[in-house]
Design an enzyme around this catalytic site. Structure first.
Site: not given
Ligand SMILES: [Zn+2]
Ligand SMILES: [Zn+2]
Length: 418
Positions: A238, A304, A375
Site C-alpha cells: 500500500d 508484515y 489483505y
C-alpha cells in the site's frame, strides 16, 4: 548414378529455361527457385550461372522489370542503408528484418510457385530479409541476425516505402526497499485529469509527485538514453506501507534504450544516492523479458509488521488467543478500498503465522506471515464483515491498522538470463 545426375541437371535447366522464357525475371528470383542447390552461393549467383548456361543454348530472357518481385531486390541496398542510418547512436548486437510485401508482389510470388514448382525453392520474404540483413551488416559494420530476441527489429513496408524500427526493451531485476510511507509503487495518474495534466495536479498528470518506479527509473533513463521505463513488481505494498527487510523483487524495463551495456553496480549506487532515505535497490542484474511474467506471477509469502489500535482495552490473554486463532484460512471479499479496480469476489488465503507484542491495552504490534494476496488491514478490521475471520470480529472490538510495514517477501532467486 551417372544417369541420375545427368537427369537432375537437365531437369534443372529445362525448368530454368521455362522460367526465363515466361517473362523478365531478376537473378535473385531465378536463383531462389534453386536456393537449396549449391552451398555458399547467393541466389543472385545461382541465377546468373543458370542464365549464362542457358544463353549458351540460345535461351535468353526478356529484359524489363522482374515479373515476380517487381524489382524489389534492386532496392535492398538502398533500404539497408536507410536502416543502418536509423541505427546510428544505438547500441546493439543483434537485429532482425521483416518485410511486408505489396499485393502485387504477393500475387507474383504465388504465381511463380504455382507455375514453376521446384523442391529447392526459397520464399521471397525469407530471401529478401536475409539479403537486406547482409547489406545492413556491411553498412552498420556490426550486428548478427537473431530470430528470437533481436535488439533491433526492422519492419519494411514495401507499399509505403516505410521502415519502422523497434528497439527491444532492456530488463534488469532487483529488489527494492521503500523506507518512507506515502509513495506509490508506480506512477499514479491524477484522478481528476487521468494523467493529461490539470490545475489540480499542477500539470504533472500525477496524483503523487514521486513513485518507487520513477525514483528507480530516473538514473536508468539517463544512462540508457531512454525516455520511458516501467517497474514490474512482485506484488505491491500500500502507498502508506513501507517495504523493508531484504526488499521486494522487481524488474525494471527500460524502453527503447540507446545504451544497453549499463553498469548496474554504478546505477545501484546512483539510485541509492538520489533516492536516499526513500528507496533503496539491491541485487541488480540483467534478465530477459520472460522474467517480468515470472516476477509478477510470484505469489510470494509476505511478512508484515502491523501496528494495531483497538477501540477499547482488551485483556492480554484474550488478545493473544484471538490473534493465534486467526492462523489458518481467511476468506476475503475484495476490500472496499480496492473494489473500484478489482473484481468483487471472495478470495481464500492463509495466514501462516502471527506473533503479538502488546504495547498497551489498546495498542498492539502484530507480526503476520501470510500467503501472497492476503489483505492485512482487512484481516485486522474485518472490512465490515467482508473478511472472516478478523481480529475485530473475534474480539468484538473495532481494530485498525495504524502503521504497516512489509518486512519480508520470500521469493525465488531470479538468475541472470540474458
Ligand atoms: Zn525478382
Ligand atoms: Zn490532473
Amino acid at each position: 548414378m551417372h544417369g541420375e545426375m545427368l537427369e537432375s541437371i537437365s531437369s534443372t535447366l529445362a525448368t530454368a529455361a521455362k522460367i526465363v522464357r515466361a517473362g523478365p525475371i531478376c537473378d535473385e528470383c531465378l536463383g531462389r527457385a534453386y536456393a537449396k542447390l549449391g552451398h555458399g552461393l547467393a541466389n543472385a549467383e545461382r541465377g546468373r550461372a543458370l542464365r549464362t548456361l542457358l544463353s549458351m543454348h540460345n535461351v535468353r530472357g526478356k529484359s524489363g522489370v522482374c515479373w515476380v518481385c517487381g524489382g524489389a531486390f534492386e532496392h535492398v541496398v538502398e533500404l539497408a542503408k536507410r536502416a543502418s542510418t536509423m541505427s546510428e547512436g544505438i547500441e546493439f548486437d543483434t537485429y532482425l528484418f521483416g518485410v511486408r510485401l505489396t499485393p502485387r508482389i504477393m500475387q507474383g510470388e504465388k504465381l511463380y510457385v504455382e507455375r514453376f514448382p521446384t523442391d529447392t525453392y526459397e520464399p521471397l520474404k525469407h530471401a529478401f530479409n536475409r539479403e537486406i540483413g547482409k547489406a545492413f551488416e556491411t553498412f552498420a559494420g556490426r550486428g548478427t541476425v537473431d530470430f528470437e530476441r533481436p535488439h533491433l527489429s526492422y519492419v519494411i513496408d514495401l507499399s509505403s516505402d516505410r521502415i519502422d524500427l523497434k528497439v527491444s526493451s532492456l530488463y534488469a531485476y532487483g529488489r527494492y526497499r521503500k523506507l518512507v510511507r506515502g509513495i506509490p509503487q508506480t506512477r499514479w495518474p491524477c484522478r481528476v485529469c487521468k494523467g493529461k495534466g490539470c490545475a489540480v495536479c499542477n500539470y504533472t498528470g500525477k496524483q503523487y509527485p514521486e513513485s518507487v518506479e520513477e525514483l528507480i527509473a530516473a538514473p536508468f533513463l539517463e544512462a540508457a538514453g531512454s525516455e520511458k521505463a516501467y517497474l514490474h513488481g512482485a506484488g505491491r505494498e500500500d502507498i502508506d506501507a513501507r517495504m523493508l527487510g531484504s526488499g521486494r523483487p522487481f524488474v525494471i524495463e527500460v524502453v527503447s534504450p540507446r545504451v544497453r551495456s549499463l553498469d548496474l553496480a554504478a546505477l545501484r549506487e546512483r539510485v541509492n544516492k538520489t533516492a536516499a532515505g526513500k528507496v533503496e535497490v539491491s541485487d541488480l542484474h540483467f534478465v530477459s523479458h520472460d522474467t517480468v511474467a515470472l516476477v509478477k506471477e510470484t505469489h510470494a509469502e509476505k511478512t508484515y509488521r502491523a501496528r494495531v489500535s483497538l477501540a477499547a482495552p482488551v485483556e492480554r490473554e484474550k488478545l493473544l488467543v484471538a490473534v493465534s486463532s486467526l492462523i489458518g484460512q481467511i476468506d476475503q471479499r475484495t476490500p472496499h478500498r480496492v473494489a473500484h479496480r478489482r473484481a468483487d469476489l471472495v478470495r481464500v488465503r492463509r495466514l501462516i503465522d502471527a506473533q503479538t507484542k502488546i504495547a498497551s491495552p489498546q495498542e498492539v504490534e502484530l507480526t503476520l506471515r501470510g500467503e501472497g494476496g492476503l489483505y492485512i488491514k482487512e484481516l485486522v478490521s474485518g472490512d465490515k464483515g467482508r473478511t472472516t475471520p478478523s481480529l475485530s470480529g473475534i474480539l468484538g472490538v473495532p481494530a485498525l491498522v495504524t502503521e504497516l510495514d512489509v518486512i519480508d517477501v520470500s521469493a525465488p532467486a531470479f538468475p541472470d538470463t540474458v
